[in-house]
Design a protein around this motif. Structure first.
Motif, PDB file in Angstrom:
ATOM      1  N   LYS A  67      -4.454   2.218  -8.627  1.00 34.58           N
ATOM      2  CA  LYS A  67      -3.230   3.005  -8.779  1.00 34.58           C
ATOM      3  C   LYS A  67      -3.534   4.328  -9.459  1.00 34.58           C
ATOM      4  O   LYS A  67      -4.296   4.382 -10.429  1.00 34.58           O
ATOM      5  CB  LYS A  67      -2.183   2.232  -9.596  1.00 34.58           C
ATOM      6  CG  LYS A  67      -0.793   2.853  -9.606  1.00 34.58           C
ATOM      7  CD  LYS A  67       0.200   1.950 -10.325  1.00 34.58           C
ATOM      8  CE  LYS A  67       1.633   2.432 -10.152  1.00 34.58           C
ATOM      9  NZ  LYS A  67       1.876   3.772 -10.709  1.00 34.58           N
ATOM     10  N   PRO A  89      -1.108   4.661  -0.052  1.00 35.32           N
ATOM     11  CA  PRO A  89      -2.287   5.492  -0.310  1.00 35.32           C
ATOM     12  C   PRO A  89      -1.937   6.974  -0.325  1.00 35.32           C
ATOM     13  O   PRO A  89      -1.021   7.390   0.383  1.00 35.32           O
ATOM     14  CB  PRO A  89      -3.211   5.141   0.866  1.00 35.32           C
ATOM     15  CG  PRO A  89      -2.284   4.668   1.959  1.00 35.32           C
ATOM     16  CD  PRO A  89      -1.145   3.987   1.255  1.00 35.32           C
ATOM     17  N   PRO A  90      -2.640   7.760  -1.139  1.00 33.39           N
ATOM     18  CA  PRO A  90      -3.745   7.369  -2.029  1.00 33.39           C
ATOM     19  C   PRO A  90      -3.283   6.921  -3.412  1.00 33.39           C
ATOM     20  O   PRO A  90      -4.107   6.651  -4.269  1.00 33.39           O
ATOM     21  CB  PRO A  90      -4.549   8.665  -2.131  1.00 33.39           C
ATOM     22  CG  PRO A  90      -3.501   9.733  -2.101  1.00 33.39           C
ATOM     23  CD  PRO A  90      -2.459   9.246  -1.125  1.00 33.39           C
ATOM     24  N   PRO A 117       0.831  -1.214   0.000  1.00 31.07           N
ATOM     25  CA  PRO A 117       0.000   0.000   0.000  1.00 31.07           C
ATOM     26  C   PRO A 117       0.862   1.260   0.000  1.00 31.07           C
ATOM     27  O   PRO A 117       1.916   1.315   0.621  1.00 31.07           O
ATOM     28  CB  PRO A 117      -0.788  -0.115   1.319  1.00 31.07           C
ATOM     29  CG  PRO A 117      -0.649  -1.540   1.747  1.00 31.07           C
ATOM     30  CD  PRO A 117       0.669  -2.016   1.223  1.00 31.07           C
ATOM     31  N   ALA A 127      -4.867  -3.787  -6.811  1.00 29.08           N
ATOM     32  CA  ALA A 127      -4.824  -2.496  -6.127  1.00 29.08           C
ATOM     33  C   ALA A 127      -5.178  -1.393  -7.123  1.00 29.08           C
ATOM     34  O   ALA A 127      -4.889  -1.500  -8.319  1.00 29.08           O
ATOM     35  CB  ALA A 127      -3.439  -2.230  -5.535  1.00 29.08           C
ATOM     36  N   THR A 174      -3.617   1.768  -3.591  1.00 31.11           N
ATOM     37  CA  THR A 174      -4.497   1.307  -2.517  1.00 31.11           C
ATOM     38  C   THR A 174      -4.998  -0.087  -2.844  1.00 31.11           C
ATOM     39  O   THR A 174      -5.794  -0.263  -3.784  1.00 31.11           O
ATOM     40  CB  THR A 174      -5.702   2.252  -2.348  1.00 31.11           C
ATOM     41  OG1 THR A 174      -5.234   3.601  -2.248  1.00 31.11           O
ATOM     42  CG2 THR A 174      -6.492   1.888  -1.098  1.00 31.11           C
ATOM     43  N   ASP A 210      -8.144  -2.751   1.089  1.00 22.10           N
ATOM     44  CA  ASP A 210      -8.213  -1.536   1.900  1.00 22.10           C
ATOM     45  C   ASP A 210      -9.257  -0.548   1.397  1.00 22.10           C
ATOM     46  O   ASP A 210      -9.569   0.422   2.091  1.00 22.10           O
ATOM     47  CB  ASP A 210      -6.843  -0.839   1.926  1.00 22.10           C
ATOM     48  CG  ASP A 210      -5.768  -1.692   2.583  1.00 22.10           C
ATOM     49  OD1 ASP A 210      -6.134  -2.574   3.388  1.00 22.10           O
ATOM     50  OD2 ASP A 210      -4.580  -1.480   2.272  1.00 22.10           O
ATOM     51  N   LEU A 211      -9.775  -0.773   0.209  1.00 21.85           N
ATOM     52  CA  LEU A 211     -10.766   0.139  -0.341  1.00 21.85           C
ATOM     53  C   LEU A 211     -12.168  -0.145   0.180  1.00 21.85           C
ATOM     54  O   LEU A 211     -12.975   0.768   0.345  1.00 21.85           O
ATOM     55  CB  LEU A 211     -10.783   0.049  -1.875  1.00 21.85           C
ATOM     56  CG  LEU A 211      -9.656   0.759  -2.618  1.00 21.85           C
ATOM     57  CD1 LEU A 211      -9.696   0.401  -4.102  1.00 21.85           C
ATOM     58  CD2 LEU A 211      -9.755   2.268  -2.434  1.00 21.85           C
TER      59      LEU A 211
END
Length: 469
Positions: A294, A241-242, A239, A292, A245, A249-250
């Motif tokens: 991006k 973030p932002p 991770p 994830a 992510t 985790d979203l």
């Protein structure tokens, strides 16, 4: 010539058609630019784009665009499309890149594992008049040159070197057989030949060698090491973030997370159907283990982009794919051309038509999100021998040499879809077009500065929210 394939006509007729295009748009007319009456507010243009993007990421887009006038230009393809659409044009149609600025030309790996110089970004690809790409490239040289403190004369010299390289390469391509045009590529030998002239040729060749060496290190294995880590569950995306992510985790709701995971799994399965059979076979050797979101680029920020981690034989056999949302080209309202039922397919078709070095995993798909909306994506490998130029570190002579590389490469890409005989005849043997484009680039750089100031004012007034990142 409408309805006829250029190859079906004798070269003399194709050349005559190209020269006749000067009656629709003279070469000197390209040097003129003034905003059209009723030109839309540039911030409104950007805001309309933002309405279709992830709202939590839009401030990052604006933050990046406000870093400099060149970064603003990179994100302002939609604004320039409205301006180009209002100008006289040649009607000499090619497959356009749609966003042909300096940083969208770079070193790439061919499927044969050779380094070539080519266009990299095709989000806005669409058929249209060849000069639109040349104008966007020329303006980017002036904007970058101003940022580096070049004099107007130095800026114009770099633009004219670029456009002259385009014109001369198109003339060479016009004399070639169709298959030779299709097989033409800008490999290390071609790059050295261009860079071996000029007052700073030794430095240019040295820097090109360094760029090639760096590009060969930017492999999927380096991306794997940088973007993933070992966890109790095995290799997973790290991770950040932002900007990065992970899916886990979203979504905090387990059921929603499971539905999203299934949808992204279906993305891979549907995408595989766009590949040729032997590449589907290769893809089946990998299993999807993590996903994830991006944040990428400047103009693309806010569109949905996923990185997908797949593993083959073991954790030492990774494949990283990028699935990027494809929205309609900003050029579409101003041009004709084939209408695609999937915008990802449009991007892939344009890339395959223009680019010599094709990614073997390039494909497309459509996914229905949790909100019930269908969204188009194109998929490609994440990092594969990519060497990125740094215009901010170039002096005037080096930028002129780099402009020559870009101009020659753009001509080759255009000749694959357009008629090089007609375009070469239109351009002619004089420097009329070169000088006109230098004038246009200066005028449009002025307009870009005004638009950049408008976005800056919008940020200061609270009309938009910008988040530096």
């Amino acid at each position: 010539m409408p309805g006829a394939s250029p190859a079906a006509l004798p070269p003399a007729e194709r050349a005559a058609y190209g020269r006749h295009a000067r009656t629709r748009a003279s070469r000197s007319c390209h040097g003129w630019f003034e905003p059209a009456a009723g030109r839309p507010d540039p911030v409104d243009v950007l805001e309309r784009q933002s309405a279709a993007r992830l709202p939590e990421l839009v401030p990052i887009r604006y933050g990046r665009m406000l870093e400099s006038s060149f970064r603003f230009y990179r994100g302002a393809a939609a604004i320039m499309a409205t301006d180009l659409g209002s100008l006289p044009h040649t009607g000499l149609t090619v497959q356009l890149c749609g966003d042909a600025h300096l940083l969208n030309f770079r070193l790439l790996a061919s499927p044969e594992r050779r380094l070539v110089f080519d266009i990299n970004d095709f989000d806005e690809t669409h058929p249209g008049p060849f000069e639109w790409d040349v104008k966007r490239l020329a303006a980017s040289i002036v904007i970058a040159g101003r940022a580096n403190g070049f004099t107007p004369k130095e800026q114009n010299t770099a633009v004219r070197a670029c456009v002259k390289a385009y014109r001369r390469r198109m003339r060479d391509l016009a004399g070639m057989r169709a298959l030779d045009v299709w097989y033409a590529l800008d490999d290390a030998d071609h790059i050295r030949a261009i860079l071996s002239t000029g007052t700073h040729r030794e430095e240019a060749v040295r820097r090109a060698g360094q760029a090639a060496a760096r590009a060969r290190t930017r492999t999927h294995l380096q991306a794997f090491d940088k973007l993933t880590r070992v966890t109790a569950e095995g290799r997973r995306i790290t991770p950040d973030p932002p900007l990065i992510t992970p899916l886990r985790d979203l979504l905090t709701d387990a059921d929603a997370g499971l539905r999203q995971e299934r949808q992204l799994q279906s993305l891979v399965e549907a995408y595989a159907r766009s590949l040729s059979s032997e590449r589907r076979h290769l893809l089946r050797r990998y299993r999807l283990v993590d996903m994830a979101r991006k944040v990428v680029g400047v103009g693309s920020v806010g569109t949905r982009c996923w990185i997908l981690l797949l593993l083959g034989r073991d954790e030492g056999d990774p494949l990283l794919l990028q699935a990027k949302e494809a929205q309609p080209s900003v050029l579409a309202p101003y041009t004709d051309g084939e209408q695609y039922d999937n915008q990802g397919r449009r991007v892939v078709a344009g890339q395959r038509l223009m680019q010599t070095a094709g990614d073997i995993f390039l494909g497309w798909t459509r996914v229905v999100g949790l909100d019930g909306h269908g969204r188009d994506f194109y998929v490609r490998q994440l990092w594969d021998w990519k060497g990125i130029a740094r215009p901010d570190s170039m002096g005037p002579d080096l930028m002129a040499l780099f402009g020559r590389l870009c101009g020659a490469s753009l001509a080759r890409a255009h000749a694959r879809s357009g008629d090089p005989v007609a375009i070469a005849a239109y351009l002619g043997g004089s420097d009329h077009f070169d000088r006109a484009l230098a004038e246009f680039a200066q005028s449009y750089a002025d307009q870009n500065e005004r638009d950049f100031a408008a976005l800056t004012a919008a940020g200061q007034s609270g009309r938009i929210t910008a988040q530096p990142m």
